[in-house]
Enzyme design. Structure first.
Site, PDB file in Angstrom:
ATOM      1  N   HIS A  34       0.861  -1.183   0.000  1.00 31.10           N
ATOM      2  CA  HIS A  34       0.000   0.000   0.000  1.00 31.10           C
ATOM      3  C   HIS A  34       0.897   1.231   0.000  1.00 31.10           C
ATOM      4  O   HIS A  34       2.132   1.120  -0.076  1.00 31.10           O
ATOM      5  CB  HIS A  34      -0.951  -0.034   1.204  1.00 31.10           C
ATOM      6  CG  HIS A  34      -0.271  -0.217   2.528  1.00 31.10           C
ATOM      7  ND1 HIS A  34       0.545   0.742   3.084  1.00 31.10           N
ATOM      8  CD2 HIS A  34      -0.260  -1.269   3.398  1.00 31.10           C
ATOM      9  CE1 HIS A  34       1.002   0.312   4.241  1.00 31.10           C
ATOM     10  NE2 HIS A  34       0.541  -0.922   4.459  1.00 31.10           N
ATOM     11  N   HIS A  37       4.059   1.427   2.188  1.00 37.05           N
ATOM     12  CA  HIS A  37       5.231   0.747   1.615  1.00 37.05           C
ATOM     13  C   HIS A  37       5.816   1.578   0.467  1.00 37.05           C
ATOM     14  O   HIS A  37       7.042   1.675   0.316  1.00 37.05           O
ATOM     15  CB  HIS A  37       4.833  -0.617   1.056  1.00 37.05           C
ATOM     16  CG  HIS A  37       4.245  -1.559   2.066  1.00 37.05           C
ATOM     17  ND1 HIS A  37       2.973  -2.057   1.959  1.00 37.05           N
ATOM     18  CD2 HIS A  37       4.755  -2.105   3.200  1.00 37.05           C
ATOM     19  CE1 HIS A  37       2.717  -2.872   2.977  1.00 37.05           C
ATOM     20  NE2 HIS A  37       3.783  -2.913   3.746  1.00 37.05           N
ATOM     21  N   ASP A 150       5.554   1.465  12.706  1.00 34.86           N
ATOM     22  CA  ASP A 150       6.042   0.410  13.591  1.00 34.86           C
ATOM     23  C   ASP A 150       7.267   0.953  14.322  1.00 34.86           C
ATOM     24  O   ASP A 150       8.396   0.503  14.106  1.00 34.86           O
ATOM     25  CB  ASP A 150       6.376  -0.831  12.765  1.00 34.86           C
ATOM     26  CG  ASP A 150       5.167  -1.327  11.998  1.00 34.86           C
ATOM     27  OD1 ASP A 150       4.296  -1.933  12.617  1.00 34.86           O
ATOM     28  OD2 ASP A 150       5.071  -1.062  10.784  1.00 34.86           O
ATOM     29  N   SER A 186      -1.760  -3.129   5.937  1.00 34.13           N
ATOM     30  CA  SER A 186      -2.291  -4.282   5.198  1.00 34.13           C
ATOM     31  C   SER A 186      -3.461  -4.885   5.961  1.00 34.13           C
ATOM     32  O   SER A 186      -4.344  -5.504   5.382  1.00 34.13           O
ATOM     33  CB  SER A 186      -1.201  -5.340   5.007  1.00 34.13           C
ATOM     34  OG  SER A 186      -0.057  -4.764   4.427  1.00 34.13           O
TER      35      SER A 186
HETATM   36  P1  AMP Z   1       4.885  -4.680   6.758  1.00 33.08           P
HETATM   37  O1  AMP Z   1       4.666  -5.152   5.358  1.00 33.08           O
HETATM   38  O2  AMP Z   1       3.620  -4.368   7.485  1.00 33.08           O
HETATM   39  O3  AMP Z   1       5.841  -5.551   7.522  1.00 33.08           O
HETATM   40  O4  AMP Z   1       5.606  -3.272   6.625  1.00 33.08           O
HETATM   41  C1  AMP Z   1       6.793  -3.134   5.915  1.00 33.08           C
HETATM   42  C2  AMP Z   1       7.373  -1.777   6.171  1.00 33.08           C
HETATM   43  O5  AMP Z   1       6.444  -0.776   5.774  1.00 33.08           O
HETATM   44  C3  AMP Z   1       7.661  -1.539   7.662  1.00 33.08           C
HETATM   45  O6  AMP Z   1       8.873  -0.806   7.788  1.00 33.08           O
HETATM   46  C4  AMP Z   1       6.489  -0.710   8.092  1.00 33.08           C
HETATM   47  O7  AMP Z   1       6.750   0.120   9.204  1.00 33.08           O
HETATM   48  C5  AMP Z   1       6.237   0.118   6.853  1.00 33.08           C
HETATM   49  N1  AMP Z   1       4.860   0.621   6.853  1.00 33.08           N
HETATM   50  C6  AMP Z   1       3.719  -0.088   6.996  1.00 33.08           C
HETATM   51  N2  AMP Z   1       2.653   0.734   7.023  1.00 33.08           N
HETATM   52  C7  AMP Z   1       3.128   1.998   6.882  1.00 33.08           C
HETATM   53  C8  AMP Z   1       2.543   3.301   6.835  1.00 33.08           C
HETATM   54  N3  AMP Z   1       1.228   3.467   6.924  1.00 33.08           N
HETATM   55  N4  AMP Z   1       3.355   4.370   6.682  1.00 33.08           N
HETATM   56  C9  AMP Z   1       4.704   4.202   6.592  1.00 33.08           C
HETATM   57  N5  AMP Z   1       5.316   3.015   6.618  1.00 33.08           N
HETATM   58  C10 AMP Z   1       4.555   1.932   6.772  1.00 33.08           C
END
Ligand code: AMP
Length: 289
Positions: A34, A37, A150, A186
């Site tokens: 999204h 990412h 995060d 997600s």
């Molecule tokens: P994930 O796929 O949820 O493990 O996230 C992968 C990376 O994207 C991690 O570094 C998350 O902190 C970052 N991320 C997820 N959601 C957001 C968001 N809304 N804004 C900025 N970074 C994000």
């Protein structure tokens, strides 16, 4: 765009990049991409010659009864987004490639994890640092981009890099939000229509906390109480935690007089949502370490 699933192929690719001395930026994700990412990818593209994106739902960081099986996945759409963003290499191994057998060595995070998500998800950050140590070795990035959504993960990854001397810079990226303030995630697809309406309340509550502090309230306990009441009275969710801690050390704070994180996690029917704000001592927002 190259799509790599095999660890050896990735290592070979990395070696050939080294010959041309190109800087490598890295974005680690679990896919179902999204705009959050995409913000990480854009930062990386702007600051590096080559950007590597990994998509891997890491079984090690999910606890029993968590959503590993049902975590949303859409590899085809993810590849399209990566292509649009101009990603050079997508690494998408399967679990048997990453973890071919029982491991002999275990990494354990011993600080910054007795609070927030570390407390409610025991072992989660051990799984995160284990997979990242492997991915950092394979990809050897110059910079790695992590979302402040995060924020505890950013703090733990910085500790991993410092403790184990990975020669890379951790770059925190501001949280990307929906128009109504809900942090993109997600897991938002798990929300019912009514829960989706309620979910922006988490960010609103954190903004209220920021306002209270800006107005001179410096007792963490009082701010936490206000945030909890605000969320409870306006959502059907159940609070997992609301905490105020120093950042990135994640130590308890009684009187707010330094850089802090105000973080909340709320259980809805099928999703646990997290959000936070990091405030400098003067109440302004943190951009970079
Ligand atoms: P994930 O796929 O949820 O493990 O996230 C992968 C990376 O994207 C991690 O570094 C998350 O902190 C970052 N991320 C997820 N959601 C957001 C968001 N809304 N804004 C900025 N970074 C994000």
């Amino acid at each position: 765009m190259k799509i790599i699933t095999n660890l050896k192929d990735l290592q070979q690719e990395r070696q050939s990049l080294a010959k041309t001395a190109k800087s490598v930026g890295y974005v680690a994700t679990m896919g179902y991409l999204h705009e959050g990412h995409q913000a990480l990818m854009r930062h990386s593209k702007a600051e590096n010659d080559i950007t590597v994106l990994s998509i891997f739902v890491n079984p090690l960081q999910f606890g029993a009864g968590e959503d590993f099986e049902t975590y949303p996945r859409d590899m085809e759409r993810d590849q399209q987004i990566a292509e649009q963003e101009g990603i050079d290499i997508v690494f998408m191994p399967d679990a048997s490639a990453m973890y071919p057998g029982d491991s002999t060595i275990k990494l354990q995070v011993t600080d910054r994890v007795d609070v927030l998500c570390g407390k409610s998800r025991p072992g989660h950050f051990d799984g995160v640092v284990t997979v990242l140590a492997k991915l950092f070795h394979l990809i050897q990035p110059d910079r790695a981009y992590f979302g402040l959504k995060d924020a505890q993960q950013v703090a733990v990854v910085q500790a991993l890099v410092d403790d184990l001397n990975f020669p890379l810079e951790v770059v925190p990226v501001a949280t990307v939000r929906e128009a109504d303030g809900l942090a993109k995630s997600s897991r938002n697809v798990y929300l019912s229509e009514q829960e989706r309406q309620e979910a922006p309340v988490i960010q609103q509550a954190l903004q209220q906390a920021k306002q209270l502090i800006a107005n001179g309230e410096n007792e963490a306990e009082k701010v936490i109480k206000h945030v909890k009441e605000f969320i409870i009275s306006r959502t059907s969710g159940r609070i997992d935690y609301v905490e105020i801690l120093s950042y990135p050390e994640l130590k308890p704070v009684e009187d707010i007089s330094e850089r802090i994180i105000i973080a909340a996690a709320v259980f809805f029917e099928k999703a646990r949502l997290i959000d936070n704000i990091v405030l400098e001592a003067d109440g302004s927002r943190m951009d970079r370490f």
